[in-house]
Structures are given as C-alpha cells and as structure tokens.
Enzyme design. Structure first.
Site: not given
Ligand SMILES: Cc1ncc(COP(=O)(O)O)c(C=O)c1O
Length: 375
Positions: A190-192
């Site tokens: 879910g990180k950038n």
C-alpha cells in the site's frame, strides 16, 4: 450515488494494477521465464534505478522496511547500551527495529503540524548515550530535517531517515532518504511505491556504509561462500524487484496525482470548522502517502461509522501512540508522556487516498463529511 455505487476503499491496489496491467504482466512473466527468483539482474536493476530516483549513489535492496531499519542501525555499529531517539508517533516497526538490534529506544514528541520529529524535543531527551535519531517522514511529509541534521552534527549522532511513507518527498530540494547518513524504505504493497509482497531498501551516500549494509543483508558474504561477518537473509526477491521497477517509472506521476487529490480535499474541507486539514509546506511538499485530517476526539468514531454506512472506508494511523502501546509501557517499561503524539492518536482520520481516486468520488466523500458535521 448511482454512478458511484461502489465501495470507496482507503487504498485501491487493483485500480492501480489495471492502469499498468500489460507492462506488469510482461515483467512478472519475464521473471518466471528467467527462472531466477532471488537476486540477479532484476534486483540490481531496481537498486540502481531507486538510488537514482532518491538521488544517492547507493541502494541496498532488503526484504522489508523493518529489516532495512535494523540493518541500517547495525551498519552504523549501534547496539547494546546505545540510545536511539524515535518519534512517539509512528508505525511500531520504528520502535521494533531499535529493540531488535539490542539498543534502547527513547521516545520524543512530535511537531503537531507535520506530525514528525521535532528537534527541540530531541534536545530535551538526548543523553551522552544517544547514538542515533530516526526521524520518520510520516504520511508522506518529511520531518524538518535542517535542525535535526544540525543537532546531530553538533552532538555527533547518526541520522537514519525512516522514509517508509515518503518515496519521492522533498525537503528544500533534497529527496527523502538522501539527507541522513542512511535512509530506510518499505515497499509494503500500500505504500506510494509498493511491491506485490514484502520488500524494502536502504539508501546512502556513503560507500562504506553501503558495503557493510549490503553484506549484513546477504549473510555477511562478499562472494558466494565467503562469509566475513554474521549477517542475515534479508534479500529482495526478483519478482518484487521487477514489480517495483515497473511501478517506479510511474511514481512521479502518481505522486503528482496524490498532490492534486490532497489539494482538492483541502479546498473541499477547509471551511468545515471542526476539521483541521494538513498544512501545505511549499519548501517540503508531502507525497501524501495518507491524507489525514483531524477532528474532535468526541466525533471521530461517529464520523467513521457514518462514512462506513455510506460505503466510504477510513482508517486511523495510528490509534495508539508509541508512548502508550503495551509493548512500550508493559514489556519495555518505558514511562514517557508525549502529549502531542497522544492527542494526535485520538483525533486523526485517514481518508481514501490513491492516484486513481476520481473527482466524483472525492466530492461524494466530502459531501458526506459536510453532511455529518452539519447535522
Ligand atoms: C514508518 C514506517 N516504518 C517502517 C515500516 C516497516 O515496513 P515493513 O512493513 O516493510 O517492514 C512501515 C510500514 O508500514 C512504516 O510505515
């Protein structure tokens, strides 16, 4: 809600996949056909590209962003008897990394505007045992690095940037992970910049630290069976490297889109008296890993329930500050008060944030927030 009859998630990784499906499928299939699943060209290629993106000469690919913190600490020679200062408002991994390396975590309170480490609070808790600080660039907003670097320089301690939530964020023209002695990244999905599983990386400008961190992450070896120190297995696998290389090419455009979405949220919500929106800092632009507003403590649960009833997912990052987690108070027996961190943990709410979020979805979300506060 006819044109929007779908649930609006906090993060939509499937929408992201559809936007890059054919390149992603080719990259994944390329790895499978190569038969090379650990290390190899894909991992080397990604490390070079990510170092370039972060404007540093060196990148050590790791298995995840908790390992990368631990390996960075180990490479700096930090261990038993050393104190490491961390902000009291972060994901637990920042605390765990310090404990797992055998050092003592010391919590300091945050700057309530940026939600990040405040140099004045570091000064208040540092001792002659302080060996390092780990500013966390929370929600995509970098910590105010200049005073922290000055303090570290004067007092001779190391700085590890925990940039797990800040791929590509800038501070006075410098990129996250390029300012401290070492930078640590997570590529949690879910990180950038997110993998399709676990992955992480260390960035550094220092060749010696790079060599040592690389060795630690790869069983202490210099070549296949030449093991020089006790290391560990913290390798990035080739499939994750291939996924990350595909996504890295889109990261600037995705971060730009997050910025536009955040600005739009701010415009749509800033007139609601009971809401505090993030402050835009032109010298240090956030990459909005999360879009976090603050609401009165007494309203937060009801707001989240109201939005959930209208198919809007929200989150809390984080509902308990590190200073009040059981691991801190009961297991580590650390007694500390960090009022700004504790207040933030009671008031923050994360709204849906991902590059594919549409204007119509944003309006729908903000109209419901408006309705909630006007009834
Ligand atoms: C601030 C911060 N540090 C460290 C980590 C740990 O990363 P990982 O989950 O890849 O181990 C995370 C991940 O959520 C994080 O948000």
């Amino acid at each position: 809600m006819s044109s929007l009859s779908k649930h609006i998630p906090l993060v939509d990784l499937v929408a992201q996949y559809y936007s890059i499906q054919s390149e992603m499928d080719d990259a994944i299939s390329g790895v499978i056909h190569s038969g090379r699943f650990i290390g190899g060209e894909e991992v080397k290629k990604f490390a070079i590209k990510f170092a370039g993106f972060s404007n540093v000469p060196y990148c050590v690919p790791c298995a995840n962003g908790t390992d990368s913190l631990e390996i960075a600490l180990a490479a700096l020679g930090i261990g038993k008897g050393d104190e490491v200062i961390i902000p009291a408002f972060s994901f637990v991994a920042t605390l765990e990394a310090v404990c797992n390396i055998g050092a003592t975590p010391v919590l300091c309170d945050i700057d309530p505007i940026r939600y990040t480490m405040d140099a004045r609070n570091v000064e208040a808790v540092m001792t002659e045992k302080t060996k390092a600080i780990i500013p966390v660039h929370l929600y995509g907003q970098m910590a105010d690095m200049h005073p922290l670097m000055l303090l570290a320089g004067v007092n001779n301690f190391y700085v590890i940037e925990d940039a797990a939530q800040a791929h590509g964020a800038e501070y006075n023209g410098q990129i996250a992970g390029s300012i401290g002695h070492m930078g640590s990244f997570s590529f949690y999905p879910g990180k950038n910049l997110g993998a399709y599983g676990d992955a992480g990386a260390i960035t550094t400008n220092d060749e010696q630290l790079y060599n040592l961190a690389f060795k630690i992450a790869n069983h202490g070896r210099t070549s296949k069976y030449d093991h020089e120190i006790v290391g560990r297995n913290s390798r990035m696998d080739s499939l994750q490297a291939a996924v990350l290389s595909v996504k890295l090419a889109h990261l600037r455009e995705w971060n730009k889109r997050r910025f536009e979405i955040a600005n739009r949220y701010i415009q749509l919500l800033e007139d609601i008296e009971q809401i505090t929106v993030p402050v835009i800092n032109d010298q240090s632009k956030s990459v909005y890993h999360l879009f976090v507003i603050r609401v009165p403590k007494s309203k937060r649960d009801d707001l989240m329930k109201y939005l959930a009833k209208h198919s809007i997912e929200t989150g809390i990052h984080y509902p308990i500050s590190l200073s009040k987690l059981k691991v801190t108070t009961e297991q580590l027996k650390i007694v500390t008060n960090c009022p700004q961190s504790e207040k933030a943990s009671e008031e923050v709410v994360s709204l849906p944030m991902y590059p594919e979020l549409t204007e119509a979805q944003q309006e729908y979300i903000c109209n419901h927030i408006q309705d909630f506060f006007s009834t």
